[in-house]
Scaffold this motif. Sequence first.
Motif, short mmCIF file in Angstrom:
data_model
loop_
_atom_site.label_atom_id
_atom_site.label_comp_id
_atom_site.label_asym_id
_atom_site.label_seq_id
_atom_site.Cartn_x
_atom_site.Cartn_y
_atom_site.Cartn_z
N VAL A 305 19.55 -29.84 8.39
CA VAL A 305 19.59 -28.38 8.28
C VAL A 305 20.80 -27.94 7.48
N TYR A 306 20.56 -27.07 6.50
CA TYR A 306 21.63 -26.50 5.67
C TYR A 306 21.60 -24.98 5.77
N VAL A 307 22.70 -24.33 5.38
CA VAL A 307 22.81 -22.87 5.44
C VAL A 307 22.67 -22.30 4.04
N GLY A 308 21.79 -21.31 3.90
CA GLY A 308 21.65 -20.59 2.64
C GLY A 308 21.93 -19.11 2.86
N GLU A 309 22.04 -18.35 1.77
CA GLU A 309 22.26 -16.91 1.90
C GLU A 309 21.66 -16.20 0.69
N PHE A 310 21.44 -14.89 0.87
CA PHE A 310 20.93 -14.07 -0.22
C PHE A 310 21.80 -12.82 -0.36
N ASP A 311 21.59 -12.08 -1.42
CA ASP A 311 22.39 -10.89 -1.70
C ASP A 311 22.18 -9.86 -0.58
N PRO A 312 23.25 -9.40 0.05
CA PRO A 312 23.11 -8.42 1.15
C PRO A 312 22.41 -7.13 0.75
N GLN A 313 22.30 -6.84 -0.54
CA GLN A 313 21.63 -5.60 -0.94
C GLN A 313 20.16 -5.58 -0.52
N PHE A 314 19.57 -6.78 -0.36
CA PHE A 314 18.17 -6.84 0.05
C PHE A 314 17.96 -6.38 1.49
N LEU A 315 19.01 -6.26 2.27
CA LEU A 315 18.89 -5.82 3.65
C LEU A 315 18.45 -4.36 3.75
N THR A 340 22.48 -7.10 18.32
CA THR A 340 21.62 -6.03 17.83
C THR A 340 20.24 -6.52 17.37
N GLY A 341 20.14 -7.79 17.06
CA GLY A 341 18.88 -8.30 16.52
C GLY A 341 18.67 -7.97 15.06
N ARG A 342 19.69 -7.40 14.42
CA ARG A 342 19.56 -7.06 12.99
C ARG A 342 19.63 -8.33 12.14
N LEU A 343 18.83 -8.32 11.09
CA LEU A 343 18.80 -9.44 10.16
C LEU A 343 20.12 -9.54 9.41
N THR A 344 20.59 -10.78 9.21
CA THR A 344 21.78 -11.01 8.38
C THR A 344 21.33 -11.54 7.02
N HIS A 345 22.28 -11.76 6.14
CA HIS A 345 21.93 -12.26 4.80
C HIS A 345 21.97 -13.78 4.73
N ARG A 346 22.02 -14.45 5.88
CA ARG A 346 22.02 -15.91 5.90
C ARG A 346 20.71 -16.43 6.51
N PHE A 347 20.37 -17.66 6.15
CA PHE A 347 19.18 -18.31 6.70
C PHE A 347 19.42 -19.82 6.74
N LEU A 348 18.61 -20.52 7.53
CA LEU A 348 18.75 -21.97 7.69
C LEU A 348 17.58 -22.67 7.02
N ILE A 349 17.91 -23.72 6.28
CA ILE A 349 16.93 -24.50 5.52
C ILE A 349 16.78 -25.85 6.21
N VAL A 350 15.55 -26.25 6.51
CA VAL A 350 15.30 -27.59 7.06
C VAL A 350 14.85 -28.47 5.89
#
Length: 743
Positions: A305-315, A340-350
């Motif tokens: 598992v690795y950590v990825g992220e995207f531009d926060p503007q997409f939130l 809060t359950g709010r989405l962050t700009h990070r995600f996990l890659i398997v």
Amino acid sequence: MISASARPPEGGASSHGEDVAQRQEDTPISSDSSSTRPLLLELFTEELPPKALQALGQAFAAAVQAVLEKQRLLAAGCGLRAYATPRRLAVCLDAVLGRAPQQPYTEKLMPAKVGLDAAGAMTPALVKKLAAKGLGHLGAADLIRESDGKQDYLYARGVAEGATLQAGLQEALDAAIAGLPIPKVMRYQLADGVTSVKFVRPAHRLVALWGPDVVPVHALGLEAGRETQGHRYMSAGVIAIDSPQSYERQLQDEGKVIASFEARRAAIAAQLRQHEAALGATVGTDPEVDALLDEVTALVEHPTVYVGEFDPQFLAVPQECLILTMRLNQKYFPLFEPGTGRLTHRFLIVSNMQLDDPHNIVEGNQRVVRPRLADAQFFFDTDRKVPLSSRVQSLGQIVYHNKLGTQLERVERVRRIARYIAEQLDADAQLADRCALLAKADLGTSMVAEFPELQGIMGAYYAAADGEPAELVQALKGQYRIRLDAPVDVSSLAAAILFMAERTETLMGIWGIGLVPTGERDPYGLRRAALGLISAYEQLDAGGHLSASHAARLALPELLAYTASTFDTHPIAAGTADEVQHFIYERYRNQLANDYDRNVVDAVLAVEPPLHQVLARVQACAGFALRPEAESLAAANKRITNLLKKAEGEIGKVDTARLAEPAEQALAQTIARLEPEAQAQFVRGDFAASLATLAQARDAVDAFFTDIMVMAEDPAVRANRLALLAGLHGVMNQVADISRLAQ
């Protein structure tokens, strides 16, 4: 005898490959029925369909075990381990015999007078029978003659040799392959360029080991051996499996493959938790997370598992859109703020690769997800330029069903039903109408065209952007829920009305054109719609919009009849309302039977009470069933029901002047005394109190049936007594059909 390999001779300096070759050519496998060894069977293939992998692995293992068990080739307490990776199905059994034990048999053949001639020789019929049963080697002297009480029969008795492991495993392998729950079979050509076979994916290797020895079975054009392959990129090469015991270890050490589905899943889950803790975030707990975990487990053999992220503007885009594209298209685990359950700009890659420097993997995944998020943002921004209400007319271009018209025609029906329900509940009919008008408008948006799973959710976002009322936004967002699970309050009343209107229209329309659910098929979700409608009645009652004392309010028969009238331009079959009503009560019966005694449920639903009263009546009837009077009254009520069925002509009113016997006079007085109180309690919706009041009639009822002959010879006396019982029957069965408790 099964021909296979033996262990290599001691001493000498042969290579591992030479050892393997010698094992496959030397000593045959022992056929001693007391000799047990572990057995490994593996089918190595191209990438298997991920959503079906776990089921395929379990089915493969279970089928092999079942056939070997039937062949008596498994020792007592033999354990099983199933394996499934993207490129293999395998099973390991701990204790398998080389040959099944001998089994005594007795075969009843035919009457002796048919099987033997006058001289005692076998007739052609007997010879043919023996040959058909594989007993052609037997002669007349080998047969036993016994009487079955009517005539003499010929029997063959003996001891049959047990199945060999080779024969048993071949049968098990064939059965396992034939019985796999394959979503879609493909046909492919073998290496000879002529033969073709069918399987879920092309198979390349077959491993069958009994201890260290190969069992010579075959399947899909493959001959069994001991060689398999590991990870597509990280493996050291072809792997020669030494024995079933070493299978998992060799695959992991030499092949970089975690063979067990459960072990891979647990490894991924552990890594996800580690990253959650390190980042102070969570992947969530909704069911989609578990489903995604199962899917990625079926996509990788060596998970990292690795950590990825995207531009926060997409939130700024609704998070449901981003979550869906990451989970559905990319198989990522979005990360949320724990509080809060709010989405962050990070995600996990398997990933299927473990690298010291995963920069390229992470960057590649971030580069892939970026345009998908940009598409979502573009769809959202573009859709908002057109008011939701302006999209309604375009629904006339979308066919709902060719026998029920377009989505626009359906919307008009739902609007009428919603207004009817609102009027019945003294709710805002204009608001209900507006909710129904806009409910399907998002079907014409770009976002829903790309992500159909977001129907309703996107409509709610666009309605909010258009300044529609909060109650309408809530109604659109919740219209696709399976059921209502909270009491309906003022703020959620419009949502409940839309929910009910949509399900009622679906039930009546789809049923009315003949698409009735079967045991295996319910493509339009009518069972789910019925349970959803039931839940709405329950939650309207819980929220005070319906009550047990208002039996006629929003009555189901009237609602279904009104709904039928809305199909004026696309008529549905006559009698649909009655059929749907019975269907809904039957679904309720199955649901309630999980928590309440079946007889109690049947007693209540036999009278098909108002839906919002069912639960209260069941609870009251369950309490009544525990009373000491219940059994006697239920039996008496059942007897009354049977007597009334025998009545000739219409049953009239009781003539008190004809009640000459003390027992019938006492019963009449008891009914007169209890009926007003029980009726008042029933009307108030106090069903438990009503039944408790009626329980006081037990002594009078028992005395009546002890002392009185109901079916008297005098027709007038008989009719009067039946009338008395009919009055008692009517009072006793208002809450439920009490006779059902006597079953």
